[in-house]
Design a protein around this motif. Structure first.
Motif, mmCIF file in Angstrom:
data_model
loop_
_atom_site.group_PDB
_atom_site.id
_atom_site.type_symbol
_atom_site.label_atom_id
_atom_site.label_comp_id
_atom_site.label_asym_id
_atom_site.label_seq_id
_atom_site.Cartn_x
_atom_site.Cartn_y
_atom_site.Cartn_z
ATOM 1 N N ALA A 185 -20.745 -46.614 51.824
ATOM 2 C CA ALA A 185 -20.761 -45.901 49.823
ATOM 3 C C ALA A 185 -21.699 -44.867 49.792
ATOM 4 O O ALA A 185 -23.059 -45.237 50.761
ATOM 5 C CB ALA A 185 -21.240 -47.508 49.230
ATOM 6 N N SER A 205 -20.767 -43.925 59.954
ATOM 7 C CA SER A 205 -19.704 -44.192 60.424
ATOM 8 C C SER A 205 -19.732 -45.397 61.618
ATOM 9 O O SER A 205 -20.599 -44.620 61.761
ATOM 10 C CB SER A 205 -18.642 -43.953 59.451
ATOM 11 N N ALA A 229 -12.506 -41.928 52.348
ATOM 12 C CA ALA A 229 -12.290 -43.377 53.485
ATOM 13 C C ALA A 229 -11.759 -43.144 54.867
ATOM 14 O O ALA A 229 -10.935 -42.355 55.330
ATOM 15 C CB ALA A 229 -10.999 -43.923 52.540
ATOM 16 N N GLY A 242 -15.346 -46.998 52.440
ATOM 17 C CA GLY A 242 -14.858 -48.091 52.956
ATOM 18 C C GLY A 242 -14.197 -49.387 54.045
ATOM 19 O O GLY A 242 -14.763 -48.443 55.198
ATOM 20 N N THR A 243 -13.042 -49.593 54.808
ATOM 21 C CA THR A 243 -12.786 -50.112 56.303
ATOM 22 C C THR A 243 -11.364 -49.000 56.743
ATOM 23 O O THR A 243 -10.508 -49.718 55.401
ATOM 24 C CB THR A 243 -12.741 -51.201 55.862
ATOM 25 N N SER A 244 -11.580 -49.199 57.460
ATOM 26 C CA SER A 244 -9.730 -48.307 57.989
ATOM 27 C C SER A 244 -8.874 -49.536 58.238
ATOM 28 O O SER A 244 -8.775 -50.314 58.418
ATOM 29 C CB SER A 244 -9.913 -47.472 59.528
ATOM 30 N N PHE A 276 -15.879 -48.411 59.686
ATOM 31 C CA PHE A 276 -15.970 -48.360 58.346
ATOM 32 C C PHE A 276 -17.496 -47.577 58.055
ATOM 33 O O PHE A 276 -17.859 -47.130 58.416
ATOM 34 C CB PHE A 276 -17.785 -50.475 57.909
#
Length: 571
Positions: A271, A229, A198, A275-277, A268
């Protein structure tokens, strides 16, 4: 040959005879005998090792070579087996000059870590190299880790953490450019088997901008970033560049900061995993109304030799506030109200409703220092006209941070070998040092100043300038520029895509070279550069200085006033 390599060679023979496939793997699963040009196919994750024990190449000329893992391109490189070649077995790759070893096929299991054995060839000098990787079939590459120095003839192992899934191919690049040679052996790719971590977003820079400002580059700093990302603006992905596992950059369109308010910035990662910060807030401020404040530097020997690049001087001393006071300037005031080679510029700015000051000799050049009354944070535009002293490291940081956070920088240089104070530095070298030798960002503005000397009048104005606020702003249209011994610029849009040439040498093609003035942005700030100090000379200055009237000629006053107001975000 060591035991591992002997076992590997035996395994390879079995694979070749049974499947006619050119891959080297360590896998307990059966081999997938489906092979294709430029694609390595395996049934499950594995480790790929290229040991250069197969294949032959005796010359340095660029050519494709079929090795145990697949086809590689060896450019300025060969396969060596002499006593001077450092190697783990009987052969290794030998690279010279700016040579490269490039995979021409994809390893389909991603890359967790990559290790490369390396050593100097024989008694050759030390060298440097980098590892680059591609996830799009070799269309684009990213550097992994830092530059490696090869300093010994004893084999060393360099290890890189990439952590990308999917197709991967490698490119090893010798970067020192010398004729010294480096041996490479046992290039090992460990498959990437884990989920993407993440992303964690720690900070963004800049964190604010003025409403209505120009497009800019946003930097996100954190951890667990991967190639793939994306920086998100209010949940919408921006065009993002992967810099490292701790840094991403993205271009923020001007439309995103058109109105006052705030925006949510996140990172972001797709997968598997990812996930998103958590979010950081970007603030879009109201543009300050009223007059703008212009600061003209006098701390860098701008008055050395025959120069007098200040807005006012008294007995050859430039003080903070020019005299008589600028409150006495009216629409009919002459530029001789003040004495300085650029007094006309200062007087014209005051007539337009703005204020001007000088940063005198002995005053600190800072940004963010509340105890300094002339800290750059108190001004909208910083003007430096043909400086002759090098900026300190702290001063470079102050200037670049000032621009990055919304300030305007007007850079004026002169021709090469124009060292007026005889300290070994002239203005082109000093400006280039600011842009390439700082701790903020290399080449932040996307241009460099050439060490050239030209004299001419040019009308080669940017053909796309009809709506450009510098060439066709509120002060009128710019059609000509005169240089009397000035330098040229080379633009580098790859370093900053916002750099824009404005005027070129008279016979030059309007491309990235032979530029005489240009604009750029950095963060939320703006930059204008011109590479001769004569166009803004108004002919007045300290007694004994041999100056010339140029400010009112051609389109000079229009150019520099338009540029000043654009930097101040008035237009």
């Amino acid at each position: 040959m060591n035991l591992f390599k002997r076992l590997t060679a035996v395994f390879m023979l079995l694979v070749v005879f049974s499947c006619q496939k050119e891959t080297l793997t360590e896998s307990s699963a059966p081999q997938d005998c489906t092979s294709g040009h430029g694609s390595l196919k395996l049934l499950n994750s594995s480790t790929l090792i290229e040991d250069f024990e197969t294949g032959t190449k005796a010359s340095y000329a660029a050519a494709d070579v079929v090795l145990s893992t697949g086809t590689w391109n060896l450019n300025e490189a060969l396969i060596g087996n002499t006593a001077s070649d450092a190697k783990a077995g009987t052969q290794s790759a030998r690279v010279r000059n700016s040579g490269k070893l490039t995979m021409k096929f994809d390893y389909t299991f991603g890359a967790g870590t990559v290790s490369v054995k390396h050593a100097r060839y024989g008694t050759d000098a030390s060298g440097t190299w980098q590892l680059w990787y591609s996830t799009d079939g070799g269309l684009t590459y990213l550097q992994s880790g830092s530059t490696i120095s090869t300093t010994t003839a004893t084999i060393q192992t360099a290890t890189f953490t990439i952590n990308v899934s999917g197709n991967v191919r490698l490119d090893i690049r010798k970067t020192d450019g010398g004729t010294n040679r480096i041996n490479f052996d046992d290039i090992t790719i460990g498959a990437y088997s884990g989920n993407n971590a993440a992303p964690i977003l720690n900070s963004i820079s800049p964190a604010s901008a003025s409403a209505g400002g120009a497009a800019f580059t946003l930097t996100a700093t954190g951890t667990n970033f991967i190639n793939g990302s994306a920086i998100q603006w209010n949940g919408v992905a921006l065009t993002t560049t992967f810099v490292s596992s701790t840094s991403l950059t993205a271009s923020v369109p001007a439309a995103n900061i058109a109105s006052v308010g705030t925006a949510s910035v996140t990172v972001f990662t797709p997968a598997p995993g990812g996930g998103t910060s958590s979010a950081k807030t970007f603030t879009i401020n109201t543009v300050a109304a009223g007059p703008k404040k212009f600061l003209f530097d006098a701390t860098k020997a701008e008055q050395a030799g025959n120069a007098d690049w200040v807005i006012d001087e008294n007995s050859n001393v430039a003080v903070r506030f020019p005299t008589p006071a600028q409150s006495g300037i009216t629409f009919t005031t002459s530029e001789t109200f003040w004495t300085g080679a650029i007094s006309a510029w200062g007087v014209t700015l005051v007539k337009a409703g703005h204020s001007v000051e000088t940063l005198p000799v002995g005053t600190a050049l800072t940004y963010g220092n509340a105890s300094n009354a002339q800290d750059l944070s108190n001004y909208h535009v910083f003007v430096v006209d043909e400086l002759n002293k090098v900026f300190t490291a702290a001063e470079k940081t102050a200037i670049l941070t000032f621009v990055q956070n919304g300030g305007g920088l007007l850079m004026i240089a002169d021709h090469t070998i124009s060292d007026r104070n005889n300290d070994g530095w002239d203005s082109p070298e000093i400006w280039n040092d600011l842009m390439t030798n700082n701790t903020v960002q290399n080449n932040p503005f996307g241009f460099s100043i050439d060490l050239t000397n030209i004299t001419q009048v040019t009308s080669n104005v940017w053909t796309g300038s009809s709506t450009n606020p510098i060439l066709n702003g509120s002060q009128g249209g710019v059609s000509q520029l005169e240089f009397n011994n000035g330098a040229t610029l080379t633009l580098n849009p790859a370093a900053n895509p916002n750099v824009q040439g404005l005027i070129w040498k008279s016979t030059a093609t309007q491309n990235n070279s032979n530029v005489m003035c240009a604009s750029s942005t950095f963060g939320t700030g703006r930059v204008f550069v011109v590479t001769d100090s004569s166009p803004m000379d108004d002919g007045t200055g300290a007694a004994g200085n041999n100056l010339f009237v140029s400010w009112p000629l051609y389109s000079h006053a229009k150019l520099f006033m338009n540029a000043s107001l654009w930097l101040a975000k008035v237009q």
